[in-house]
Design an enzyme around this catalytic site. Structure first.
Site, PDB file in Angstrom:
ATOM      1  CE  LYS A 146     -13.262  11.770  50.661  1.00 25.02           C
ATOM      2  NZ  LYS A 146     -13.960  10.553  50.184  1.00 25.02           N
ATOM      3  CG  ASP A 174     -16.794  13.221  46.229  1.00 25.49           C
ATOM      4  OD1 ASP A 174     -16.713  14.028  45.259  1.00 25.49           O
ATOM      5  OD2 ASP A 174     -17.880  12.867  46.700  1.00 25.49           O
TER       6      ASP A 174
END
Length: 215
Positions: free
Chosen positions: A120, A138
């Site tokens: 991420k 997220d």
């Protein structure tokens, strides 16, 4: 959602916010990397408060290494998991100096080899700093992807891969910013504000929240 609905979904988000960007404050690619690493399980607001003074003095990996782990902790001690994050930031900074000439790599897979940098984080950096069409999933994007039916998946990676497959041009570069902001401010976790959502009619979430009564 079908292709036409997905195009409409992002068209509306783009019309509402033509130039979305991260809410993290940074001055260069290295500071962005540090800020994203620090933001794990922390809010952007909290990270910004902690890094304003730090980033006035530290703009390069070499300067971060010189500051040292204890010095960094003093700046970021208000952030969750600051001990582990300080260790990772110093370690990744040392690697950048030693192996990359102090520059942030533009390759996502290379970035994920750095301490404290997961997929991420790497996706955010290569998208925001280098304009690559990546989708950093997220908690906000995971929720929006599943709740709306845009990109349902049981894991962040599954949602990411589905977004990569479904999001059309010209929205691919900014898609994850729109989705993060939408999840943060409208499609909230506990009580989504469906009554003011500009894509509510495209959303598959059935238990839509009605507008609060006034008075």
């Amino acid at each position: 959602m079908n292709k036409a609905q997905i195009f409409d979904f992002f068209s509306r988000l783009a019309d509402h916010d033509p130039a979305p960007r991260t809410e993290l404050e940074y001055g260069n690619d290295y500071q962005l990397l540090v800020a994203v690493v620090l933001s794990a399980q922390s809010t952007d607001v909290g990270v910004n408060k902690a890094t304003r003074a730090l980033f006035r003095d530290v703009t390069t990996p070499a300067q971060m290494v010189a500051l040292g782990e204890e010095g960094l902790k003093e700046h970021i001690k208000t952030i969750g998991l600051f001990n582990a994050k300080a260790k990772n930031v110093i370690a990744l900074s040392d690697i950048l100096v030693r192996d990359f000439g102090g520059q942030v790599p533009q390759d996502r897979d290379v970035l994920t080899t750095l301490p404290g940098v997961g997929r991420k984080t790497a996706n955010v950096v290569v998208n925001t700093a280098f304009g690559q069409e990546t989708f950093a999933v997220d908690t906000h994007i995971f929720r929006v992807g599943n709740r709306t039916g845009l990109a349902p998946g049981k894991t962040p990676l599954a949602v990411e891969l589905k977004l990569d497959k479904r999001v059309p041009q010209p929205f691919r570069r900014d898609a994850h910013h729109w989705l993060i902001l939408h999840g943060r401010y409208v499609c909230k976790a506990r009580k989504p504000e469906c009554w003011r959502c500009i894509v509510a009619d495209l959303c598959r979430f059935r238990a839509k929240t009605p507008e609060p009564t006034k008075g």
